[in-house]
Write a protein that holds these residues in place. Structure first.
Motif, mmCIF file in Angstrom:
data_model
loop_
_atom_site.group_PDB
_atom_site.id
_atom_site.type_symbol
_atom_site.label_atom_id
_atom_site.label_comp_id
_atom_site.label_asym_id
_atom_site.label_seq_id
_atom_site.Cartn_x
_atom_site.Cartn_y
_atom_site.Cartn_z
ATOM 1 N N UNK A 1 -38.460 33.072 12.997
ATOM 2 C CA UNK A 1 -37.524 33.919 12.257
ATOM 3 C C UNK A 1 -36.667 33.086 11.311
ATOM 4 N N UNK A 2 -36.266 33.687 10.219
ATOM 5 C CA UNK A 2 -35.329 33.048 9.297
ATOM 6 C C UNK A 2 -33.953 33.063 9.939
ATOM 7 N N UNK A 3 -33.277 31.910 9.895
ATOM 8 C CA UNK A 3 -31.928 31.788 10.452
ATOM 9 C C UNK A 3 -30.975 31.374 9.341
ATOM 10 N N UNK A 4 -29.846 32.052 9.263
ATOM 11 C CA UNK A 4 -28.819 31.714 8.273
ATOM 12 C C UNK A 4 -27.597 31.190 9.000
ATOM 13 N N UNK A 5 -27.141 29.998 8.611
ATOM 14 C CA UNK A 5 -25.965 29.383 9.217
ATOM 15 C C UNK A 5 -24.814 29.395 8.210
ATOM 16 N N UNK A 6 -23.646 29.874 8.642
ATOM 17 C CA UNK A 6 -22.467 29.920 7.773
ATOM 18 C C UNK A 6 -21.230 29.852 8.659
ATOM 19 N N UNK B 1 -17.226 25.301 9.344
ATOM 20 C CA UNK B 1 -17.683 23.911 9.374
ATOM 21 C C UNK B 1 -18.643 23.592 8.238
ATOM 22 N N UNK B 2 -19.054 24.595 7.470
ATOM 23 C CA UNK B 2 -20.032 24.397 6.408
ATOM 24 C C UNK B 2 -19.425 24.794 5.067
ATOM 25 N N UNK B 3 -19.830 24.082 4.030
ATOM 26 C CA UNK B 3 -19.326 24.401 2.697
ATOM 27 C C UNK B 3 -19.949 25.677 2.141
ATOM 28 N N UNK B 4 -21.140 25.978 2.587
ATOM 29 C CA UNK B 4 -21.843 27.174 2.109
ATOM 30 C C UNK B 4 -22.827 27.595 3.183
ATOM 31 N N UNK B 5 -23.478 28.695 2.955
ATOM 32 C CA UNK B 5 -24.481 29.143 3.922
ATOM 33 C C UNK B 5 -25.781 28.364 3.720
ATOM 34 N N UNK B 6 -26.513 28.224 4.797
ATOM 35 C CA UNK B 6 -27.768 27.462 4.768
ATOM 36 C C UNK B 6 -28.844 28.283 5.477
ATOM 37 N N UNK B 7 -30.031 28.305 4.883
ATOM 38 C CA UNK B 7 -31.158 28.995 5.489
ATOM 39 C C UNK B 7 -32.092 28.015 6.179
ATOM 40 N N UNK B 8 -32.591 28.417 7.308
ATOM 41 C CA UNK B 8 -33.530 27.595 8.048
ATOM 42 C C UNK B 8 -34.493 28.471 8.809
ATOM 43 N N UNK B 9 -35.173 27.887 9.779
ATOM 44 C CA UNK B 9 -36.125 28.626 10.601
ATOM 45 C C UNK B 9 -35.875 28.321 12.070
ATOM 46 N N UNK C 1 -35.518 24.370 15.621
ATOM 47 C CA UNK C 1 -34.506 25.005 14.777
ATOM 48 C C UNK C 1 -34.299 24.054 13.614
ATOM 49 N N UNK C 2 -34.720 24.451 12.428
ATOM 50 C CA UNK C 2 -34.712 23.555 11.276
ATOM 51 C C UNK C 2 -33.869 24.114 10.134
ATOM 52 N N UNK C 3 -33.046 23.234 9.541
ATOM 53 C CA UNK C 3 -32.244 23.574 8.366
ATOM 54 C C UNK C 3 -32.359 22.417 7.379
ATOM 55 N N UNK D 1 -26.960 21.945 16.440
ATOM 56 C CA UNK D 1 -27.514 23.287 16.553
ATOM 57 C C UNK D 1 -28.677 23.326 17.539
ATOM 58 N N UNK D 2 -29.467 22.273 17.552
ATOM 59 C CA UNK D 2 -30.614 22.258 18.453
ATOM 60 C C UNK D 2 -30.207 22.190 19.911
ATOM 61 N N UNK D 3 -28.979 21.721 20.183
ATOM 62 C CA UNK D 3 -28.507 21.767 21.572
ATOM 63 C C UNK D 3 -28.294 23.214 22.028
ATOM 64 N N UNK D 4 -28.055 24.103 21.047
ATOM 65 C CA UNK D 4 -27.904 25.516 21.370
ATOM 66 C C UNK D 4 -29.246 26.241 21.372
ATOM 67 N N UNK D 5 -30.303 25.550 20.958
ATOM 68 C CA UNK D 5 -31.596 26.197 20.807
ATOM 69 C C UNK D 5 -32.113 26.912 22.049
ATOM 70 N N UNK D 6 -32.189 26.242 23.204
ATOM 71 C CA UNK D 6 -32.701 26.932 24.400
ATOM 72 C C UNK D 6 -31.860 28.153 24.781
ATOM 73 N N UNK D 7 -30.529 28.030 24.689
ATOM 74 C CA UNK D 7 -29.670 29.173 25.024
ATOM 75 C C UNK D 7 -29.871 30.301 24.012
#
Length: 204
Positions: free
Chosen positions: A95-100, A103-111, A137-139, A150-156
């Motif tokens: 799935x496409x994941x959007x992080x915002x 802590x981030x200057x802008x939103x980032x898209x990943x998978x 989990x890639x950005x 973020x990958x530490x949150x991946x399994x949860x």
């Protein structure tokens, strides 16, 4: 002496109809041979099939989802694209994941990608995802340190997003013939076209 012939004939007729229906249901649900040859005469037992399109529609109804990382950012997960993995008897979901967030200057898209097995839940006649495995989990535009966090949150996140998600729900009429002969869904096999659900005897 009085004979109850009409009643007996009716019972035999009902039994014949049920047997014929069960055999037809079994035959219709079997996958077609890939090489053009005829299938063997013996029947593997009743089967029920669920197409890949049905699975995709079911999981799409649950998304998009948002998961916050308090004080840092939030992750928005879009509708997963399912991929059948017959060689592992599993399904992967990307799935496409959007992080915002602050802590981030802008939103980032990943998978975000996970895989899972399937089980049957008799209480509501559903096919559910279980035995989840977090894959990645890639950005690409985020700093590696943030991606590692973020990958530490991946399994949860995998557990929250897909664990026990209902991928298909059988209707009472789908199981009517199986109920009559004392069967219930058992093994679930992932094929290139979808799922093939086998039937086993109900516990006594």
């Amino acid at each position: 002496m009085r004979h109850n012939t009409p009643a007996l004939s009716h019972k035999l007729w009902v039994a014949a109809v049920l047997c014929a229906g069960l055999l037809g249901w079994t035959h219709a649900a079997q996958p077609a041979p890939q090489d053009g040859t005829e299938t063997e005469a013996k029947s593997p037992g009743p089967r029920y099939t669920v197409s890949a399109a049905q699975l995709q529609r079911s999981v799409a109804a649950r998304f998009p989802l948002r998961y916050p990382v308090p004080g840092v950012l939030s992750l928005d997960l879009q509708v997963p694209q399912l991929r059948l993995l017959p060689e592992h008897n599993r399904i992967s979901a990307e799935m496409v994941a959007n992080a915002a967030g602050p802590a981030l200057n802008r939103s980032h898209n990943g998978t975000f990608e996970i895989s899972f097995a399937l089980r049957y839940e008799a209480s509501d006649r559903s096919i559910r995802a279980h035995q989840l495995r977090f894959k990645r989990l890639q950005f690409p535009t985020l700093q590696p340190g943030v991606v590692d966090m973020l990958n530490t949150y991946g399994p949860a996140l995998a557990q929250q997003s897909m664990l026990e998600v209902v991928l298909h729900q059988l209707r009472p009429q789908d199981l009517a013939l199986a109920d009559v002969v004392g069967l219930q869904p058992g093994n679930i096999t992932v094929t290139d076209a979808g799922l093939v659900i086998g039937f086993v005897p109900k516990p006594l």
